[in-house]
Design an enzyme around this catalytic site. Structure first.
Site, PDB file in Angstrom:
ATOM      1  N   ASP A  30     -13.625  46.739  26.735  1.00 14.90           N
ATOM      2  CA  ASP A  30     -14.775  46.385  25.900  1.00 14.90           C
ATOM      3  C   ASP A  30     -16.048  46.379  26.754  1.00 14.90           C
ATOM      4  OD1 ASP A  30     -15.019  44.671  22.954  1.00 14.90           O
ATOM      5  OD2 ASP A  30     -16.710  44.603  24.355  1.00 14.90           O
ATOM      6  N   ILE A  31     -17.126  46.889  26.178  1.00 16.56           N
ATOM      7  CA  ILE A  31     -18.389  46.993  26.918  1.00 16.56           C
ATOM      8  C   ILE A  31     -19.039  45.616  27.120  1.00 16.56           C
ATOM      9  CG2 ILE A  31     -20.007  47.281  24.979  1.00 16.56           C
ATOM     10  CD1 ILE A  31     -21.182  49.688  26.503  1.00 16.56           C
ATOM     11  N   ASN A  85     -10.864  41.633  13.712  1.00 14.65           N
ATOM     12  CA  ASN A  85     -11.856  41.125  12.768  1.00 14.65           C
ATOM     13  C   ASN A  85     -11.899  42.043  11.555  1.00 14.65           C
ATOM     14  OD1 ASN A  85     -12.809  38.949  14.419  1.00 14.65           O
ATOM     15  ND2 ASN A  85     -13.916  40.428  15.679  1.00 14.65           N
ATOM     16  N   GLY A  91     -17.350  38.894  12.058  1.00 10.04           N
ATOM     17  CA  GLY A  91     -17.698  39.496  13.337  1.00 10.04           C
ATOM     18  C   GLY A  91     -17.336  40.953  13.519  1.00 10.04           C
ATOM     19  N   SER A  93     -18.025  44.521  13.819  1.00 10.06           N
ATOM     20  CA  SER A  93     -19.270  45.266  13.998  1.00 10.06           C
ATOM     21  C   SER A  93     -19.031  46.766  14.085  1.00 10.06           C
ATOM     22  CB  SER A  93     -20.007  44.783  15.254  1.00 10.06           C
ATOM     23  OG  SER A  93     -19.202  44.934  16.399  1.00 10.06           O
ATOM     24  N   HIS A  98      -9.747  48.072  15.228  1.00  8.99           N
ATOM     25  CA  HIS A  98      -9.437  47.936  16.650  1.00  8.99           C
ATOM     26  C   HIS A  98      -8.833  46.571  16.890  1.00  8.99           C
ATOM     27  CE1 HIS A  98     -13.608  46.888  15.763  1.00  8.99           C
ATOM     28  NE2 HIS A  98     -13.469  45.904  16.644  1.00  8.99           N
ATOM     29  N   HIS A 100      -8.369  43.665  19.545  1.00  6.47           N
ATOM     30  CA  HIS A 100      -8.876  43.101  20.797  1.00  6.47           C
ATOM     31  C   HIS A 100      -7.714  42.478  21.560  1.00  6.47           C
ATOM     32  CE1 HIS A 100     -13.313  42.840  19.681  1.00  6.47           C
ATOM     33  NE2 HIS A 100     -12.788  42.914  18.464  1.00  6.47           N
TER      34      HIS A 100
HETATM   35  P1  5GP Z   1     -15.774  43.869  16.479  1.00  3.96           P
HETATM   36  O1  5GP Z   1     -16.987  42.988  16.609  1.00  3.96           O
HETATM   37  O2  5GP Z   1     -16.029  45.014  15.520  1.00  3.96           O
HETATM   38  O3  5GP Z   1     -14.486  43.163  16.227  1.00  3.96           O
HETATM   39  O4  5GP Z   1     -15.577  44.513  17.920  1.00  3.96           O
HETATM   40  C1  5GP Z   1     -16.342  45.579  18.380  1.00  3.96           C
HETATM   41  C2  5GP Z   1     -16.301  45.532  19.879  1.00  3.96           C
HETATM   42  O5  5GP Z   1     -16.711  46.787  20.366  1.00  3.96           O
HETATM   43  C3  5GP Z   1     -17.220  44.492  20.494  1.00  3.96           C
HETATM   44  O6  5GP Z   1     -16.441  43.566  21.262  1.00  3.96           O
HETATM   45  C4  5GP Z   1     -18.185  45.306  21.341  1.00  3.96           C
HETATM   46  O7  5GP Z   1     -18.502  44.682  22.563  1.00  3.96           O
HETATM   47  C5  5GP Z   1     -17.445  46.599  21.548  1.00  3.96           C
HETATM   48  N1  5GP Z   1     -18.279  47.751  21.681  1.00  3.96           N
HETATM   49  C6  5GP Z   1     -19.344  48.089  20.916  1.00  3.96           C
HETATM   50  N2  5GP Z   1     -19.868  49.268  21.336  1.00  3.96           N
HETATM   51  C7  5GP Z   1     -19.098  49.665  22.372  1.00  3.96           C
HETATM   52  C8  5GP Z   1     -19.148  50.825  23.215  1.00  3.96           C
HETATM   53  O8  5GP Z   1     -19.990  51.715  23.092  1.00  3.96           O
HETATM   54  N3  5GP Z   1     -18.208  50.908  24.197  1.00  3.96           N
HETATM   55  C9  5GP Z   1     -17.248  49.957  24.371  1.00  3.96           C
HETATM   56  N4  5GP Z   1     -16.357  50.131  25.354  1.00  3.96           N
HETATM   57  N5  5GP Z   1     -17.172  48.858  23.588  1.00  3.96           N
HETATM   58  C10 5GP Z   1     -18.092  48.727  22.598  1.00  3.96           C
END
Ligand code: 5GP
Ligand code: ZN
Length: 112
Positions: A30-31, A85, A91, A93, A98, A100
């Site tokens: 994760d970034i 999520n 949360g 986004s 995916h 985590h």
């Molecule tokens: P969500 O909030 O949808 O459950 O998780 C999305 C995740 O993707 C977040 O934890 C966010 O930090 C990660 N993320 C968003 N953009 C990127 C990216 O360009 N590269 C990587 N490696 N992770 C990303």
């Protein structure tokens, strides 16, 4: 999907720190890590969210968890939290399902 961030990562059109890959799954760091280990596991086939699943998607979603367990076993990580999520209100986004993997620090319950 052409406008999906994680499809672009899977296709290699956006760089990522790869942790694991096979013909169906891709995992990367994760970034914005929320724990010392924070890995995202995605299926290569696009599906936007858990609530869009139908019966034909069960094996694919099961494979996400199997892949996460394999990654953690390879890294000798015994205790970890797996999170998906579903929906912006909790949360989500990126609308490509995916899983985590979070590990390496104490975690409270219930999650915030
Ligand atoms: P969500 O909030 O949808 O459950 O998780 C999305 C995740 O993707 C977040 O934890 C966010 O930090 C990660 N993320 C968003 N953009 C990127 C990216 O360009 N590269 C990587 N490696 N992770 C990303
Ligand atoms: Zn996608």
């Amino acid at each position: 999907m052409s406008d999906c961030l994680f499809c672009k990562i899977v296709e290699g059109n956006i760089p990522s720190s790869k942790v694991y890959e096979d013909d169906q799954y891709y995992a990367f760091n994760d970034i914005g890590p929320q724990a010392p280990t924070h890995i995202l596991v995605v299926a290569k086939r696009h599906l936007d969210r858990i609530s869009s699943m139908d019966d034909g998607d069960c094996a694919m979603i099961g494979g996400l968890f199997r892949t996460a367990a394999r990654i953690c076993a390879e890294k000798n990580i015994e205790d970890y939290r797996l999170v998906i999520n579903n929906g912006a209100g909790v949360g989500q986004s990126v609308f490509h399902i995916h899983l985590h993997i979070l590990a390496g620090r104490p975690m409270g319950w219930p999650p915030g």
